[in-house]
Design an enzyme around this catalytic site. Sequence first.
Site, PDB file in Angstrom:
ATOM      1  N   GLY A 195      -2.716  -2.970  -2.315  1.00  0.00           N
ATOM      2  CA  GLY A 195      -1.486  -3.669  -2.003  1.00  0.00           C
ATOM      3  C   GLY A 195      -1.345  -4.358  -0.608  1.00  0.00           C
TER       4      GLY A 195
ATOM      5  N   SER B 270       0.711  -1.328   0.223  1.00  0.00           N
ATOM      6  CA  SER B 270      -0.012   0.071  -0.104  1.00  0.00           C
ATOM      7  C   SER B 270       0.729   1.202   0.201  1.00  0.00           C
ATOM      8  CB  SER B 270      -1.006   0.025   1.244  1.00  0.00           C
ATOM      9  OG  SER B 270      -1.798   1.176   1.286  1.00  0.00           O
ATOM     10  N   GLY B 271       0.590   2.124  -1.041  1.00  0.00           N
ATOM     11  CA  GLY B 271       1.284   3.338  -1.007  1.00  0.00           C
ATOM     12  C   GLY B 271       2.806   3.403  -1.962  1.00  0.00           C
TER      13      GLY B 271
ATOM     14  N   SER C 184      -5.433   5.895  -0.527  1.00  0.00           N
ATOM     15  CA  SER C 184      -5.240   4.414  -0.678  1.00  0.00           C
ATOM     16  C   SER C 184      -6.450   3.845  -1.083  1.00  0.00           C
ATOM     17  CB  SER C 184      -5.190   3.791   0.668  1.00  0.00           C
ATOM     18  OG  SER C 184      -4.899   2.561   0.724  1.00  0.00           O
TER      19      SER C 184
ATOM     20  N   THR D 219      -1.538   2.731  -8.119  1.00  0.00           N
ATOM     21  CA  THR D 219      -2.583   3.448  -8.661  1.00  0.00           C
ATOM     22  C   THR D 219      -2.111   4.482  -9.737  1.00  0.00           C
ATOM     23  OG1 THR D 219      -4.050   3.031  -6.842  1.00  0.00           O
ATOM     24  CG2 THR D 219      -4.616   4.868  -8.035  1.00  0.00           C
TER      25      THR D 219
HETATM   26  N1  LIG Z   1       5.029   8.359  -9.922  1.00  0.00           N
HETATM   27  C1  LIG Z   1       4.714   8.999  -8.871  1.00  0.00           C
HETATM   28  N2  LIG Z   1       5.176  10.275  -8.978  1.00  0.00           N
HETATM   29  C2  LIG Z   1       4.589  11.063  -8.157  1.00  0.00           C
HETATM   30  N3  LIG Z   1       4.291  10.439  -6.918  1.00  0.00           N
HETATM   31  C3  LIG Z   1       3.894   9.398  -6.762  1.00  0.00           C
HETATM   32  C4  LIG Z   1       4.271   8.513  -7.927  1.00  0.00           C
HETATM   33  N4  LIG Z   1       3.558   7.094  -7.499  1.00  0.00           N
HETATM   34  C5  LIG Z   1       3.322   7.362  -6.264  1.00  0.00           C
HETATM   35  N5  LIG Z   1       3.236   8.576  -5.858  1.00  0.00           N
HETATM   36  C6  LIG Z   1       2.767   9.310  -4.655  1.00  0.00           C
HETATM   37  O1  LIG Z   1       2.505   8.170  -3.820  1.00  0.00           O
HETATM   38  C7  LIG Z   1       0.937   8.006  -3.414  1.00  0.00           C
HETATM   39  C8  LIG Z   1       0.703   6.669  -3.423  1.00  0.00           C
HETATM   40  O2  LIG Z   1       0.574   6.256  -4.517  1.00  0.00           O
HETATM   41  P1  LIG Z   1      -0.696   5.150  -5.056  1.00  0.00           P
HETATM   42  O3  LIG Z   1      -2.064   5.676  -4.467  1.00  0.00           O
HETATM   43  O4  LIG Z   1      -0.476   4.868  -6.613  1.00  0.00           O
HETATM   44  O5  LIG Z   1      -0.147   3.827  -3.808  1.00  0.00           O
HETATM   45  P2  LIG Z   1      -0.951   2.483  -4.204  1.00  0.00           P
HETATM   46  O6  LIG Z   1       0.171   1.563  -4.560  1.00  0.00           O
HETATM   47  O7  LIG Z   1      -1.957   2.534  -5.270  1.00  0.00           O
HETATM   48  O8  LIG Z   1      -1.545   2.142  -2.741  1.00  0.00           O
HETATM   49  P3  LIG Z   1      -2.782   1.431  -2.282  1.00  0.00           P
HETATM   50  O9  LIG Z   1      -2.371  -0.282  -2.227  1.00  0.00           O
HETATM   51  O10 LIG Z   1      -2.946   1.880  -0.910  1.00  0.00           O
HETATM   52  O11 LIG Z   1      -3.777   1.770  -3.185  1.00  0.00           O
HETATM   53  C9  LIG Z   1       0.320   9.063  -4.448  1.00  0.00           C
HETATM   54  O12 LIG Z   1      -0.668   9.537  -3.798  1.00  0.00           O
HETATM   55  C10 LIG Z   1       1.378   9.984  -4.932  1.00  0.00           C
HETATM   56  O13 LIG Z   1       1.521  11.002  -3.874  1.00  0.00           O
HETATM   57 MG   LIG Z   2      -3.958   2.181  -5.051  1.00  0.00          MG
END
Ligand SMILES: Nc1ncnc2c1ncn2[C@@H]1O[C@H](COP(=O)(O)OP(=O)(O)OP(=O)(O)O)[C@@H](O)[C@H]1O
Ligand SMILES: [Mg+2]
Length: 1048
Positions: A407, A124-125, A177, A129
């Site tokens: 995640g 997660s994080g 998330s 996404t």
């Molecule tokens: N390529 C990127 N560039 C800039 N910021 C990013 C990038 N990838 C992730 N982030 C930052 O990290 C945060 C978390 O990413 P994201 O929501 O994609 O995580 P996740 O893997 O989908 O988590 P979850 O499993 O909780 O959904 C985003 O809100 C953003 O602020």
């Molecule tokens: Mg996500």
Amino acid sequence: MRYHGREVEVEGKIRLVMESALSARDRVGVQDFLLLENYTSEAAFIENLRRRYRENLIYTYIGSVLVSVNPYKELEIYSKQNMERYRGVNFYEISPHIFALADNSYRALRTERRDQCILISGESGAGKTEASKKILQYYTTTCPTRQNTSSIRERLLHSNPVLEAFGNAKTLRNDNSSRFGKYMDIQFDYKGAPIGGHILNYLLEKSRVVHQNHGERNFHIFYQLLEGGDEQLLKRLGLEKTNPQHYHYLVKGNCPRVSTRNDRNCWRIMTNALSVIGFTEEEVEELLDIVASVLHLGNMQFGENEYGETHLTTDTQLRYLSQLLKVEGSDLSEALTHKKIVAKEEEMISPLSLEQALSARDALSKAIYGRTFTWLVEKINKSLAFKDEPYFSSKSSSVIGLLDIYGFEVFQHNSFEQFCINYCNEKLQQLFIELTLKSEQEEYDAEGIAWETVEYFNNKIICDLVEEKHKGIIAILDEECLRPGDASDITFLEKLEDTLGGHAHFVTHKLANGKTRKAVGREEFRLLHYAGEVNYNVNGFLDKNNDLLYRNLKEVMCKSGNPIMSQCFHREELTDQKRPETAATQFKLSLAKLMEILMSKEPSYIRCIKPNDAKQSGRFDEVLVRHQVKYLGLMENLRVRRAGFAYRRHYEAFLQRYKCLCPETWPNWEGKLVDGVSTLVKHLGYKPEEYQLGRSKIFIRFPKTLFFTEDAREAQKQTVVITLQKSWRGYRERAKYQRIRHAVIVIQSWWRGVKGRRKAKRRREAADTIRNFIKGFILRHEPRGPDNEYFLDHVRFSFIMSVKRNLPKNVLDKTWPRPPPALTEASAHLHRLCIRNLVNDYCRRIQPEWKNQLEQKVIASQIFKGRKDCYPQSVPRLFVATRLENEEINLKVLQTLGSDNKVKYGVAVTKYDRHGYRARARQLLLTGSAAVLVQEAKVKQRIEYSALLGISLGCLSDGFFVLHVPTTDSKQKGDLVLQCDHVIETVTKLAIMADMINSVNISQDSIKFAVARGKEGVIDFICGAELRVVKAKNGHLSVTAPRLNTRA
Ligand SMILES: Nc1ncnc2c1ncn2[C@@H]1O[C@H](COP(=O)(O)OP(=O)(O)OP(=O)(O)O)[C@@H](O)[C@H]1O
Ligand SMILES: [Mg+2]
């Protein structure tokens, strides 16, 4: 040639070449872990990640797997120009990027027409996404557009803010998330244009609606509505602006605001997205009514009276609820405080305790929210669906699937949701193992390729622990949920201990030994996941698995006047006797289906790594990263890739793709496939260490070898395309030529036929004509009949035509075509007509003098023609008005004659005496009434015309003529014998004037004339050589004259 690896013998050197080529693109660390010197060292691996991360190079490859480290800050690498840089470029040609992977999948989809999927995993994080959004952006920006589908791009992009608003929340791990799993298919048509999409959603973490851990929030939509909704809207919904603290469902985590999120902004984006997706204003209203009603439900309070009966204490909420959900307020309040049980078709209603009422309320909130979320996904799917169904169902379109699922996560307090989420991650890891590590090694074995086995951890044992039939945790949970009696979360835990005790990956407080025991609570069980140990608190497992909603609450909702609610709650649910699947089983089944979907596609992987737990940019927490590298199996992945081959293809596919590079294999290889491939690679100059031939596939060790081949193919493509185009155009033109030729022949044959028939007809007619002609000629003398009429007509026609062509030119022209016997009469008629016509013409043109002349000539002709020998000679000589002009006549004579007797004609004549025939020159003058003979000034003799008896002439060429006068007339001396050179003219004029035309006598031999009373003289005309006038012995006047014309 760009490929240099072939000259290099040792592996190290190859690496050098490749590394130098690759590092030329970005010089920090290695872009591909395969190029790591010390590839077995975890430390080297992490150091490479760290070095790149420090330089904001967040992407690194392990072969074709993309490792991404969350930068926690916006990087300038996702621009449109950057997208263009990656378009159509080979994977390894350019620095690693998520766009490269996206483009690779897209190209594979287009060239091989195989459905693709991109699996994004990580805790997660870690950035899953975000990654999926970048990929979607890449496709919607770079793929070609098809007419009418440009809006689909917008809808695909706008589905994200809506789903995130309703399905994402701030957790301790991630401010955004994903609290639901999402698998999205993007559909492409045969030209590679996105034409539609479809989303599958997985298990929304509904419990968040009613409860949040400390520091966490409810779903974003609630905060967005309160922050962004305008006053009027909030008033209608009965909500208070910007005050989440008023709502019980929003205060549990004690975290109303998150610095990284701008709820007001997100609200604007979300509402705009709703309209792009195609929500009507009413639908948006209905949706927000539901969101608000959940908040009102959370604020509902219950009280207990002295009899322990529960009742509602908050009327305002009830009022709003009945208004928003369009349900009967009393029904709802009754359903929230009572429970209805139907047993043997009898209904029993019993009051709920305060605690039960609260949990019924929460269950209703969760059900309403959960079902609305599912409805929302369906609604989006309808908007994304490609409308032209028959088109889509054909083989011409293909899909790329994007999997962004929650995640792996570990909290202080982990419940049923974390159990499901982590189980899901376990399954995905299993799939990864199946498709990469295990299958790769199995494939080498199956293909008989020399191979050194790589050990890796297979998490199948954990998957089985969770999902195995009868023995797995889910099976045991279901059993506890279904069994009669007083099953509880604790009995479930005990059951787990009984069944699973001793399993290597399962521990409870009771089962654990001293050290671990402390770490596991009495109500917890611990699973040793592939990604780490997680303690799950069993509290709420049974309820959440049952996902129960009291029957009377369902009944109330079924009657809701809100259209979305009525689509979410079906009446059949009430009558359906079958017990619905439990939440865990539903989840398990939907995961199994997902695995099937993923297995049917060609996968690409993005492994997301979270650099720190503090969501900070620039911080690289080595322990945290090492842990992820370990559980994601990246090292094993690398080892397997390094030990193995970068690329493999079935012989058939390989040969099909590259056969154009070798003359022996192009265009078709007739022999065995393996021999074909062998011939091909030898021709391409592959070194033995670069490839191996398996049983059904070729294995290529280095990506560079493949690139070289691809490049060669790219170059060759031109030639092949030209050859194909040539052949095709030739074929097309030949076909066209043949068609034209055939058409020409048909037209020619028809035309020739027509011409031939015409000619034959003409010949036949000609032959008939000739035959008729000949027959007609033979029978020309027969009476006109069918056999000769043609000939006769022809003759007639020819004669007429000949007449037409040879008409006499003037009156004197005597020529005339000879008529055929049958036309003699007609010819004569025609001739006459023609002459008449000519004469008529002539006459019309004639002048009065000439007419006079001709009249005189005609009379001359009447008198002399054929009778007087000198007449023909006179014909061409014109008659003149007079031979003597007035000046030549003696004036006296003229005076004597008087003005009444004007001389009309005068001529010199010779008068012969009546007796001696002496010749005397005289003038003969003709006046209107008499002929006067004059000698100088003397009128010798005057003969009144009325007294003139006749005129006589000889027939010879002489000029003698005699005017006969009555002998009885005393005034007259006798007949007058005259000779004149112009005898014809003179006699004619005289005859006319004296009206004696019929009294002119032409004698053949002699003329008698009266000399005096009773006496007469004779003039004899004798033919002789020349003119001679003598008095003959017989006393006659002898006139000898030559004969000028021989008379017929
Ligand atoms: N390529 C990127 N560039 C800039 N910021 C990013 C990038 N990838 C992730 N982030 C930052 O990290 C945060 C978390 O990413 P994201 O929501 O994609 O995580 P996740 O893997 O989908 O988590 P979850 O499993 O909780 O959904 C985003 O809100 C953003 O602020
Ligand atoms: Mg996500």
